[in-house]
Design a protein around this motif. Sequence first.
Motif, PDB file in Angstrom:
ATOM      1  N   ASP A 101       9.061  55.970  26.124  1.00 33.03           N
ATOM      2  CA  ASP A 101       8.526  56.207  27.316  1.00 33.03           C
ATOM      3  C   ASP A 101       9.446  56.592  28.519  1.00 33.03           C
ATOM      4  OD1 ASP A 101       7.507  55.898  30.001  1.00 33.03           O
ATOM      5  OD2 ASP A 101       7.020  53.687  29.805  1.00 33.03           O
TER       6      ASP A 101
ATOM      7  N   THR B 162       6.366  61.124  32.064  1.00 29.70           N
ATOM      8  CA  THR B 162       5.301  60.715  32.914  1.00 29.70           C
ATOM      9  C   THR B 162       5.713  61.408  34.413  1.00 29.70           C
ATOM     10  OG1 THR B 162       6.193  58.491  33.223  1.00 29.70           O
ATOM     11  CG2 THR B 162       4.418  58.782  31.866  1.00 29.70           C
TER      12      THR B 162
ATOM     13  N   GLU C 255      -2.238  59.272  30.689  1.00 28.29           N
ATOM     14  CA  GLU C 255      -1.484  58.129  30.921  1.00 28.29           C
ATOM     15  C   GLU C 255      -2.422  56.719  31.452  1.00 28.29           C
ATOM     16  OE1 GLU C 255       1.276  58.726  34.334  1.00 28.29           O
ATOM     17  OE2 GLU C 255       2.466  56.918  33.851  1.00 28.29           O
TER      18      GLU C 255
ATOM     19  N   TRP D 263       1.348  52.548  28.684  1.00 28.16           N
ATOM     20  CA  TRP D 263       0.491  53.514  27.958  1.00 28.16           C
ATOM     21  C   TRP D 263       1.099  53.899  26.596  1.00 28.16           C
ATOM     22  CZ3 TRP D 263       3.481  57.564  26.245  1.00 28.16           C
ATOM     23  CH2 TRP D 263       4.662  57.660  26.988  1.00 28.16           C
TER      24      TRP D 263
END
Length: 497
Positions: free
Chosen positions: A54, A131, A174, A437
């Motif tokens: 992540d 992200t 996400e 996520w």
Amino acid sequence: MSAQREMKEKNPWHTPVTIIITVIGVIAIVALVTVAVVQNRPLPQKYKYGIVLDAGSSHTALYIYEWPAEKDNNTGRVEQKHSCKVDGPGISSYASAPLKAGQSLRECMQKAEKWVPSKRHHETPLYLGATAGMRLLNMVDSVASEDVFQAVKEALQKFPFSYQGARILSGQEEGAFGWVTVNYLDERLKQGLETTGALDLGGASTQISFVSDNYDGSESPNNSVNFRLYGNDYNLYTHSFLCYGKDQAHRLKLAHQTQSGPNAVADPCSHPGYNATKKYSVLYDSPCVSDRKPQGAPATFHHTGTGNLQQCQEVVRNVFNFTDCKYSHCSFNGVFQPILQGGFGAFSAYYFVMDFLNLTDTTVPLEAVKEQLKAYCATPWDQIVQQHPKAKLKYLAEYCFSGTYILSLLTEGYNFTSVTYSDIKFIEKIKGSDAGWTLGYMLNLTNMIPAEAPDFPPLPHAGYVSIVTIIAVLIFILFLFSLRPLWPRCSKQQQIV
Ligand SMILES: Nc1ncnc2c1ncn2[C@@H]1O[C@H](COP(=O)(O)OP(=O)(O)O)[C@@H](O)[C@H]1O
Ligand SMILES: [Ca+2]
């Protein structure tokens, strides 16, 4: 003596035929039950693994997931086996030195090599999802963003796992995968129960995702994601607000505050006695605020604290735009949002902040929560530092703002009321796995959630063995009774004796 011998002779269990039948019967039952047990005994558990990185705006974390090898696409059995926090900032911070982004991942990857059994390395999929930090970098400098991905890819491919790519997730992905994770871990998808909404607060973006009976996707289709999972159709509403993660929202607020007097900011969201000199170049180094830089601003400004919750709420409110809404309902910034429905799990920075402030209990009335926050914000900075010697100063300086921002986002932004506030649960983990996520992302990419409900064996193993045993014993007893005509009559004689 002779009566005893006579009785022995007449006892049906002592006649050769019945003894042989009984022995064969017992052997047959033992054999039958043994076959049933051995044939259906669960094999020694073998596991498979998957790894997801992540790459968030503030830091990167590695998650290793594990599931029984023979049940890939079956039930909610995927669990987080291990997680590793990468040292240093998020990969988007390495725009000017991309190779370091790759190097930063090495330590956690080496640990992953140890956690996953070596014979599984080559079949273990490895994903990296980035992200909002990388979304922002990609917006301002797509070449730098490509360079970072290239460096990360080269670093990850050096490891023996099955590298499946590194890419930026869309805000919808996400939000939707966070929702899948929460509902998968709670086993709500498999059981077809009403789902829980997901609230994810990051550093650079924030997501809200939920299923509402009032939303079929026709109003604002961009916010709609459809899933068919375990035989049920879900029409999910999801929205990701770029720049409304807590770090970027803090910039938005400061940028707004510096408009009125560029040399100093007396900040009600910082503790009394807080005092720092900050660089404009750092504050405005983000596409979320770069257009707001005051003309002819000096290089630095003084940031001091006044610790006043009510005034802090007012400046925080300024980061949202509540004026225009072309839909039936909006959250903020003209974004459509259907009416809230059901319970919500709020994780990531929602949890970190509310946990630090001892405010995770949502059965406490909202007014009491605000009173507690008010007292916290008003506490002098030196006292705060003294009380939390182990906390990171950067976090510590912002918990008052972060708590205020969270309450404002939830109530004024998403329209939770003092009644529906208790529908929110601040959570870090569900059954040992972090809410976020990454798990949903992996489940989706490995097709581990089937569209249709899986077929379950009608009975569990223990039930099956018990039923086979009982039926075998019953058949044997019936068989013995069927031989009754062969039984010598002895009961009367026994009574006489
Ligand atoms: N212990 C903590 N206390 C407060 N905030 C924290 C803590 N740990 C992490 N955070 C915050 O959680 C957020 C995580 O966001 P991140 O996932 O990196 O960004 P994004 O999801 O926007 O890409 C960051 O704002 C980070 O500062
Ligand atoms: Ca995140």
